[in-house]
Enzyme design. Structure first.
Site, PDB file in Angstrom:
ATOM      1  N   ARG A  75       0.833  -1.203   0.000  1.00  0.00           N
ATOM      2  CA  ARG A  75       0.000   0.000   0.000  1.00  0.00           C
ATOM      3  C   ARG A  75       0.866   1.251   0.000  1.00  0.00           C
ATOM      4  NH1 ARG A  75      -5.101  -1.737   0.469  1.00  0.00           N
ATOM      5  NH2 ARG A  75      -5.312  -3.662   1.664  1.00  0.00           N
ATOM      6  N   ASP A  76       0.422   2.239  -0.791  1.00  0.00           N
ATOM      7  CA  ASP A  76       1.124   3.519  -0.822  1.00  0.00           C
ATOM      8  C   ASP A  76       0.990   4.194   0.545  1.00  0.00           C
ATOM      9  OD1 ASP A  76       2.020   5.587  -3.359  1.00  0.00           O
ATOM     10  OD2 ASP A  76       1.591   6.489  -1.399  1.00  0.00           O
ATOM     11  N   ILE A  77       2.071   4.780   1.020  1.00  0.00           N
ATOM     12  CA  ILE A  77       2.094   5.401   2.348  1.00  0.00           C
ATOM     13  C   ILE A  77       1.245   6.677   2.389  1.00  0.00           C
ATOM     14  CG2 ILE A  77       4.098   6.956   2.109  1.00  0.00           C
ATOM     15  CD1 ILE A  77       5.184   5.738   4.709  1.00  0.00           C
ATOM     16  N   ASN A 136       4.648   6.656 -13.589  1.00  0.00           N
ATOM     17  CA  ASN A 136       5.293   7.937 -13.850  1.00  0.00           C
ATOM     18  C   ASN A 136       6.740   7.673 -14.241  1.00  0.00           C
ATOM     19  OD1 ASN A 136       2.957   9.349 -13.051  1.00  0.00           O
ATOM     20  ND2 ASN A 136       3.569   9.267 -10.898  1.00  0.00           N
ATOM     21  N   HIS A 170       7.790   1.747 -10.582  1.00  0.00           N
ATOM     22  CA  HIS A 170       6.611   1.294  -9.832  1.00  0.00           C
ATOM     23  C   HIS A 170       5.342   1.588 -10.609  1.00  0.00           C
ATOM     24  CE1 HIS A 170       7.762   5.363  -8.504  1.00  0.00           C
ATOM     25  NE2 HIS A 170       6.470   5.612  -8.389  1.00  0.00           N
ATOM     26  N   HIS A 203       1.397   2.319 -10.112  1.00  0.00           N
ATOM     27  CA  HIS A 203       0.348   2.706  -9.168  1.00  0.00           C
ATOM     28  C   HIS A 203      -0.955   2.019  -9.565  1.00  0.00           C
ATOM     29  CE1 HIS A 203       2.365   6.412  -7.441  1.00  0.00           C
ATOM     30  NE2 HIS A 203       3.011   6.369  -8.599  1.00  0.00           N
TER      31      HIS A 203
END
Ligand code: 5GP
Ligand code: ZN
Length: 113
Positions: free
Chosen positions: A28-30, A86, A99, A101
């Protein structure tokens, strides 16, 4: 090792890991930008998407496949979601380790930047 994501792969920075195999880790993204915001990364350090050659095609395919499976598991498969990579400074890449998303769980804007 001063790459944040390499440190996550090595277990040196704690993260909420949802999936891993020989090639990739997903967590999970922080700082989530949507109710579901996951990151799928290669275990091997690759800085930019632009660094990949044709040889990287199976890896990217696998990252997308893992993202799809996790989207199902997170319950956003039918409502819809967005996959984003990105690349580089103007692409908005802040962490220099490739990465993917996975964003969903709310209506995302039609704007892509
Ligand atoms: P980028 O802008 O490089 O495409 O996205 C980097 C993402 O990594 C951001 O969404 C940011 O919140 C996330 N991130 C940065 N550091 C950490 C961390 O230490 N742990 C986790 N789980 N996510 C991080
Ligand atoms: Zn790295």
């Amino acid at each position: 090792m001063d790459c944040i994501f390499c440190r996550i792969v090595a277990g040196k920075i704690p993260s909420d890991i949802l999936y891993q195999d020989e090639e990739v880790v997903a967590f999970r993204d922080i700082n989530p930008q949507a109710p579901v915001h996951l990151l799928v990364i290669p275990k091997k350090h690759i800085t930019y998407l632009a660094d990949l050659t044709e040889k990287g095609t199976p890896l990217v395919g696998h990252m997308v496949s893992v993202a799809n499976q996790l989207a199902k598991r997170e319950g956003i498969s039918e409502s819809g979601y967005r996959l984003v990579i990105n690349c580089g400074q103007q692409g908005g890449q802040l962490v220099p380790h490739l990465h993917l998303h996975v964003l969903g769980g709310r209506q995302l804007s039609g704007h892509l930047g």
